[in-house]
Scaffold this motif. Sequence first.
Motif, PDB file in Angstrom:
ATOM      1  N   SER A   1       0.995  -1.234  -0.171  1.00  0.00           N
ATOM      2  CA  SER A   1       0.000   0.124   0.045  1.00  0.00           C
ATOM      3  C   SER A   1       0.724   1.190  -0.194  1.00  0.00           C
ATOM      4  N   LEU A   2       1.881   1.266   0.611  1.00  0.00           N
ATOM      5  CA  LEU A   2       2.806   2.578   1.014  1.00  0.00           C
ATOM      6  C   LEU A   2       3.351   2.785  -0.528  1.00  0.00           C
ATOM      7  N   LYS A   3       3.933   1.488  -0.945  1.00  0.00           N
ATOM      8  CA  LYS A   3       4.298   1.754  -2.468  1.00  0.00           C
ATOM      9  C   LYS A   3       3.594   2.229  -3.352  1.00  0.00           C
ATOM     10  N   LYS A   4       2.373   1.814  -3.418  1.00  0.00           N
ATOM     11  CA  LYS A   4       1.594   2.185  -4.444  1.00  0.00           C
ATOM     12  C   LYS A   4       1.130   3.725  -4.229  1.00  0.00           C
ATOM     13  N   GLU A   5       1.134   4.144  -2.946  1.00  0.00           N
ATOM     14  CA  GLU A   5       0.646   5.265  -2.750  1.00  0.00           C
ATOM     15  C   GLU A   5       2.010   6.176  -2.973  1.00  0.00           C
ATOM     16  N   LYS A   6       3.077   5.881  -2.912  1.00  0.00           N
ATOM     17  CA  LYS A   6       4.353   6.654  -3.466  1.00  0.00           C
ATOM     18  C   LYS A   6       4.111   6.791  -5.213  1.00  0.00           C
ATOM     19  N   GLU A   7       3.645   5.618  -5.545  1.00  0.00           N
ATOM     20  CA  GLU A   7       3.534   5.699  -7.115  1.00  0.00           C
ATOM     21  C   GLU A   7       2.279   6.758  -7.537  1.00  0.00           C
ATOM     22  N   ARG A   8       1.418   6.850  -6.841  1.00  0.00           N
ATOM     23  CA  ARG A   8       0.356   7.910  -7.225  1.00  0.00           C
ATOM     24  C   ARG A   8       0.975   9.236  -7.184  1.00  0.00           C
ATOM     25  N   VAL A   9       1.659   9.464  -6.124  1.00  0.00           N
ATOM     26  CA  VAL A   9       2.548  10.795  -6.212  1.00  0.00           C
ATOM     27  C   VAL A   9       3.329  10.866  -7.406  1.00  0.00           C
ATOM     28  N   ALA A  10       4.084   9.877  -7.683  1.00  0.00           N
ATOM     29  CA  ALA A  10       4.943   9.959  -8.915  1.00  0.00           C
ATOM     30  C   ALA A  10       4.255  10.287 -10.223  1.00  0.00           C
ATOM     31  N   HIS A  11       3.122   9.747 -10.269  1.00  0.00           N
ATOM     32  CA  HIS A  11       2.330   9.705 -11.638  1.00  0.00           C
ATOM     33  C   HIS A  11       1.374  10.973 -11.763  1.00  0.00           C
TER      34      HIS A  11
ATOM     35  N   LEU B   1      -0.027  12.967  -8.596  1.00  0.00           N
ATOM     36  CA  LEU B   1      -0.341  13.929  -7.373  1.00  0.00           C
ATOM     37  C   LEU B   1       1.092  15.081  -7.150  1.00  0.00           C
ATOM     38  N   HIS B   2       0.555  15.847  -6.754  1.00  0.00           N
ATOM     39  CA  HIS B   2       1.790  16.940  -6.553  1.00  0.00           C
ATOM     40  C   HIS B   2       2.985  16.455  -5.455  1.00  0.00           C
ATOM     41  N   SER B   3       4.292  16.654  -5.371  1.00  0.00           N
ATOM     42  CA  SER B   3       5.184  16.127  -4.742  1.00  0.00           C
ATOM     43  C   SER B   3       5.046  16.389  -3.380  1.00  0.00           C
ATOM     44  N   ASP B   4       4.530  17.613  -3.098  1.00  0.00           N
ATOM     45  CA  ASP B   4       4.421  18.026  -1.745  1.00  0.00           C
ATOM     46  C   ASP B   4       3.433  17.352  -0.847  1.00  0.00           C
ATOM     47  N   THR B   5       2.581  16.454  -1.591  1.00  0.00           N
ATOM     48  CA  THR B   5       1.557  15.632  -0.938  1.00  0.00           C
ATOM     49  C   THR B   5       2.264  14.387  -0.302  1.00  0.00           C
ATOM     50  N   GLU B   6       3.188  13.992  -0.930  1.00  0.00           N
ATOM     51  CA  GLU B   6       3.857  12.591  -0.605  1.00  0.00           C
ATOM     52  C   GLU B   6       4.162  12.489   1.242  1.00  0.00           C
ATOM     53  N   PRO B   7       4.663  13.330   1.799  1.00  0.00           N
ATOM     54  CA  PRO B   7       4.925  13.231   3.130  1.00  0.00           C
ATOM     55  C   PRO B   7       3.451  12.997   3.863  1.00  0.00           C
ATOM     56  N   LYS B   8       2.768  13.950   3.811  1.00  0.00           N
ATOM     57  CA  LYS B   8       1.317  14.104   4.245  1.00  0.00           C
ATOM     58  C   LYS B   8       0.784  12.662   4.122  1.00  0.00           C
ATOM     59  N   LEU B   9       0.675  12.242   2.802  1.00  0.00           N
ATOM     60  CA  LEU B   9      -0.080  10.778   2.345  1.00  0.00           C
ATOM     61  C   LEU B   9       0.629   9.648   3.086  1.00  0.00           C
ATOM     62  N   VAL B  10       2.059   9.572   2.858  1.00  0.00           N
ATOM     63  CA  VAL B  10       2.554   8.362   3.605  1.00  0.00           C
ATOM     64  C   VAL B  10       2.301   8.709   5.359  1.00  0.00           C
ATOM     65  N   GLU B  11       2.448   9.477   5.751  1.00  0.00           N
ATOM     66  CA  GLU B  11       2.325   9.628   7.393  1.00  0.00           C
ATOM     67  C   GLU B  11       0.686   9.028   7.521  1.00  0.00           C
ATOM     68  N   ILE B  12      -0.342   9.341   7.071  1.00  0.00           N
ATOM     69  CA  ILE B  12      -1.513   9.073   6.944  1.00  0.00           C
ATOM     70  C   ILE B  12      -1.556   7.453   6.785  1.00  0.00           C
ATOM     71  N   VAL B  13      -1.066   6.780   5.839  1.00  0.00           N
ATOM     72  CA  VAL B  13      -1.119   5.467   5.641  1.00  0.00           C
ATOM     73  C   VAL B  13      -0.278   4.773   6.933  1.00  0.00           C
ATOM     74  N   GLN B  14       0.933   5.194   6.925  1.00  0.00           N
ATOM     75  CA  GLN B  14       1.673   4.783   8.286  1.00  0.00           C
ATOM     76  C   GLN B  14       0.698   4.641   9.591  1.00  0.00           C
ATOM     77  N   THR B  15       0.196   5.842   9.938  1.00  0.00           N
ATOM     78  CA  THR B  15      -0.467   5.886  11.159  1.00  0.00           C
ATOM     79  C   THR B  15      -1.734   4.800  11.155  1.00  0.00           C
ATOM     80  N   HIS B  16      -2.422   4.603  10.011  1.00  0.00           N
ATOM     81  CA  HIS B  16      -3.630   3.962   9.971  1.00  0.00           C
ATOM     82  C   HIS B  16      -3.076   2.605  10.011  1.00  0.00           C
ATOM     83  N   LEU B  17      -2.255   2.217   8.987  1.00  0.00           N
ATOM     84  CA  LEU B  17      -2.087   0.809   8.800  1.00  0.00           C
ATOM     85  C   LEU B  17      -0.797  -0.005   9.758  1.00  0.00           C
TER      86      LEU B  17
END
Length: 401
Positions: free
Chosen positions: A229-239, A241-257
Motif C-alpha cells: 500500500s505504501l509503495k502504491k501511494e508513492k507511485e500515485r505521487v510520482a504519476h 499527485l503533487h510532490s508536496d502531498t507525499e509526506p502527508k500521504l505517507v504519514e496517514i497510511v503509516q498511522t492507520h496501517l
Amino acid sequence: MYSGQNPMTMEKGFDLIDAAVTKLKRILEGKPEPDFEPGEFIGDYTVVYNMCIQKPPHDWSQQLYEKYGSIFEDYATHTVLPSIMEKHDEYMLRELSRSWDNNKIMVRWLSRFFFYLDRYFTVRRSLPSLTQVGMTSFRDHVYLKVHFNVQQVIIAMIHNEREGQQIDRALLKNVLDLFVQNGMGSLERYEEDFEVFFLQETASYYSRQASRWIQEDSCPEYMIKSEESLKKEKERVAHYLHSDTEPKLVEIVQTHLLVLVAKQLLEKENSGCSALLRDDKMDDLSRMYRLYHAIPKGLEPVAEAFRLHVTAEGNALIKQAEDAATSGSVEEQVLVRKIIDLHDKYMVYVTDCFQNHTLFHKALKEAFEDFCIKKVVGSSSAELLATFCDNLFRKAGNDKI
C-alpha cells in the motif's frame, strides 16, 4: 498604419478583432477553419497597435484592455462552463482538461495580438498582464464553479484504483496540474480544493482496511499488504499527485496501517513478533524493521517486543536450571553455554534483521540483565558466567605453560 487624419474608430477595430477571435475559437473547437497565415497575425497585431498609438481621444488602449478581458469572460461563461457542466464523471474531467488546454492556447495567441498593450499600457498603469487576465478569467468563471464536483470525481477514481481498477493516470495528472496552476503561483487551490479532501478520504480508506486486515490476516500477510500500500501511494505521487502531498500521504497510511494497530499486530497469536523470532522468520522480521523504522519512534514497540521475547527465553533457561537443581542434576557449564548460545542467536537478529539499530542492542542487553541476575544453586547467571570465563582463562594459561 492609420494617419492622424484618419484614425481607426473603436467600432472598426473591434470588428476586425472579433473576426480574428471568432476564427481562433473555431480552430480551438475543432471546427472547419484554416490556420492563421503569417500575414493575418501581423494584420491583427497592427490593428491593436494602431488603436493604441493614436492621439486622444482616439487612443483606445483602455477600451482594448477591457475588450481583451471581456473576450475571455464571455468565452468562459457561455462556451466553456456549459460544456463542462453538462458532462459527468471522467467525461467531465476530459472536457475540463481540454478546455484548460484551449484556454492556454487562447491566452498565448491573443496576448500576441494585443502585445502592444503589455509593452506600455499595463506596465504604466500597473495592471495585471494579458496572460494574468486570461488565466484569472478561467479561474474565476470556470474553475471556481466546477472544482468541487471535479474533486469528487478525482477522489472516486483514486478509490477505484486502490480497489484494483485501471484508471487514466495521465488525465488525473493534467487535471491536478490545473488545480496547481489556478493557484497562480501558490499551492493554495490544490491544497484547499483537493488535497485536504483527498487526505481525509485516504485516512478513512486505510482505517477500514486496517480494521479488516488485522482480523483476517497473519502478521506477515498484514505487513506485506501494508508495504504494498505504501509503495502504491508513492507511485500515485510520482504519476499524478503533487510532490508536496507525499509526506502527508505517507504519514496517514503509516498511522492507520501501522501505528494505530502496532500492539495488535506485534502481539498476534502464532504470527506476531514473538512467533517470528521463534520460527526464525528473518525476511518477515526485516520487513517489520523496514516498515516501523520509517516512522518516528516506530521501532520502540518492536524493540520492546524483542526484549520481552528474549527475556522469556532466558527465563525459560533459568527455570530449566532451577528444576534441574531441585533434582540435583544441574550443570553450571551447560547453563552458561546455553546462555551464550542464546545471546549469539539473538545478536544475529540484531545485526541482520534490525540493522544494528541501537534500540535493539539496548533491548538485548536489558533482556539479559533481567534474567542473568536470577540465582541458580546459590549463584546468579552473571556470577556463573564470570566463573565460566575465569576457568577458560585459567585453562588457556595452563595450556600455554
